[in-house]
Design an enzyme around this catalytic site. Structure first.
Site, PDB file in Angstrom:
ATOM      1  N   ASN A  39       0.836  -1.202   0.000  1.00 39.30           N
ATOM      2  CA  ASN A  39       0.000   0.000   0.000  1.00 39.30           C
ATOM      3  C   ASN A  39       0.870   1.251   0.000  1.00 39.30           C
ATOM      4  OD1 ASN A  39       0.576  -0.889   2.669  1.00 39.30           O
ATOM      5  ND2 ASN A  39      -1.128   0.275   3.524  1.00 39.30           N
ATOM      6  N   GLU A  41       0.225   5.162   0.732  1.00 38.79           N
ATOM      7  CA  GLU A  41      -0.753   6.164   1.185  1.00 38.79           C
ATOM      8  C   GLU A  41      -0.345   7.560   0.723  1.00 38.79           C
ATOM      9  OE1 GLU A  41      -1.272   5.436   5.388  1.00 38.79           O
ATOM     10  OE2 GLU A  41      -2.409   3.613   4.967  1.00 38.79           O
ATOM     11  N   CYS A  50      -4.019   0.538  -2.514  1.00 42.59           N
ATOM     12  CA  CYS A  50      -3.895  -0.709  -1.762  1.00 42.59           C
ATOM     13  C   CYS A  50      -2.775  -1.581  -2.322  1.00 42.59           C
ATOM     14  CB  CYS A  50      -5.202  -1.494  -1.815  1.00 42.59           C
ATOM     15  SG  CYS A  50      -6.525  -0.800  -0.809  1.00 42.59           S
ATOM     16  N   GLU A  52      -2.930  -4.692  -3.120  1.00 45.74           N
ATOM     17  CA  GLU A  52      -3.410  -5.527  -4.237  1.00 45.74           C
ATOM     18  C   GLU A  52      -3.364  -4.746  -5.542  1.00 45.74           C
ATOM     19  OE1 GLU A  52      -4.777  -4.966  -1.302  1.00 45.74           O
ATOM     20  OE2 GLU A  52      -6.028  -6.627  -0.623  1.00 45.74           O
ATOM     21  N   CYS A  83     -10.228  -5.102   0.366  1.00 42.39           N
ATOM     22  CA  CYS A  83     -11.379  -4.193   0.400  1.00 42.39           C
ATOM     23  C   CYS A  83     -12.268  -4.450  -0.814  1.00 42.39           C
ATOM     24  CB  CYS A  83     -10.904  -2.742   0.437  1.00 42.39           C
ATOM     25  SG  CYS A  83     -10.312  -2.120  -1.154  1.00 42.39           S
ATOM     26  N   CYS A  86     -10.762  -3.621  -4.180  1.00 46.19           N
ATOM     27  CA  CYS A  86      -9.725  -4.574  -4.596  1.00 46.19           C
ATOM     28  C   CYS A  86     -10.335  -5.907  -5.022  1.00 46.19           C
ATOM     29  CB  CYS A  86      -8.704  -4.771  -3.487  1.00 46.19           C
ATOM     30  SG  CYS A  86      -7.558  -3.383  -3.380  1.00 46.19           S
TER      31      CYS A  86
HETATM   32  N1  THU Z   1      -5.205  -1.847   2.580  1.00 44.12           N
HETATM   33  C1  THU Z   1      -4.599  -2.598   1.609  1.00 44.12           C
HETATM   34  O1  THU Z   1      -3.569  -2.206   1.058  1.00 44.12           O
HETATM   35  N2  THU Z   1      -5.163  -3.773   1.273  1.00 44.12           N
HETATM   36  C2  THU Z   1      -6.221  -4.338   1.905  1.00 44.12           C
HETATM   37  O2  THU Z   1      -6.612  -5.446   1.555  1.00 44.12           O
HETATM   38  C3  THU Z   1      -6.879  -3.622   2.993  1.00 44.12           C
HETATM   39  C4  THU Z   1      -6.431  -2.222   3.225  1.00 44.12           C
HETATM   40  C5  THU Z   1      -4.555  -0.591   2.984  1.00 44.12           C
HETATM   41  C6  THU Z   1      -5.191   0.685   2.532  1.00 44.12           C
HETATM   42  C7  THU Z   1      -4.664   1.665   3.553  1.00 44.12           C
HETATM   43  O3  THU Z   1      -3.388   2.117   3.138  1.00 44.12           O
HETATM   44  C8  THU Z   1      -4.498   0.831   4.814  1.00 44.12           C
HETATM   45  O4  THU Z   1      -4.505  -0.522   4.393  1.00 44.12           O
HETATM   46  C9  THU Z   1      -5.589   1.055   5.852  1.00 44.12           C
HETATM   47  O5  THU Z   1      -6.847   0.941   5.283  1.00 44.12           O
END
Ligand code: THU
Length: 130
Positions: A39, A41, A50, A52, A83, A86
């Site tokens: 991920n 941000e 994310c 994925e 999520c 994703c």
């Molecule tokens: N996140 C992912 O990268 N993948 C997931 O399957 C769930 C959530 C990340 C997004 C964000 O940067 C952090 O987790 C908190 O939501």
């Protein structure tokens, strides 16, 4: 190295200063190539991506498009669940029976499928009347 091992390794590179929740993802294609993502941000929160999505972008950039298996890992109390967005992104490039492995850094594992993660997936058929 297993897919989870790859996801664990790339997770360390995640950029998650806002949530402090690092996620790693790894997928293997039907041609046998492994792609990873973490991920990333952003201070403008919705611009974050994310793990994925990163792995899928790497796959497409690498010239592949068919996921055979995908694994996701985080330091979470229960195996981290992709999520909703994703799930749709994975379904674009994976058959319904493709395994999805969800994991924690503590060693918990849950295996499911693309079909079970996203019943009622939106498909190109929904846009076609012919
Ligand atoms: N996140 C992912 O990268 N993948 C997931 O399957 C769930 C959530 C990340 C997004 C964000 O940067 C952090 O987790 C908190 O939501």
């Amino acid at each position: 190295m297993s897919l989870i091992d790859h996801a664990t390794k790339v997770r360390e590179r995640a950029y998650a200063p806002y949530s402090n929740f690092k996620v790693g993802a790894a997928l293997i294609t039907t041609t046998g190539t492994i792609y990873v993502g973490c991920n990333v941000e952003n201070v403008a929160y919705p611009e974050g991506t994310c793990a994925e999505a990163g792995a899928i972008a790497a796959m497409i950039a690498g010239g592949d498009a068919q996921i055979a298996e995908i694994a996701v890992i985080a330091d979470s109390p229960m195996p981290v669940s992709p999520c909703g967005g994703c799930r749709q992104k994975i379904a674009e490039f994976a058959a319904p029976d493709v395994p999805v492995i969800m994991a924690t850094t503590d060693g918990l594992r849950v295996q499911t499928t693309v079909r079970d993660l996203l019943p009622g997936v939106f498909t190109p058929d929904h846009m076609s009347r012919t």
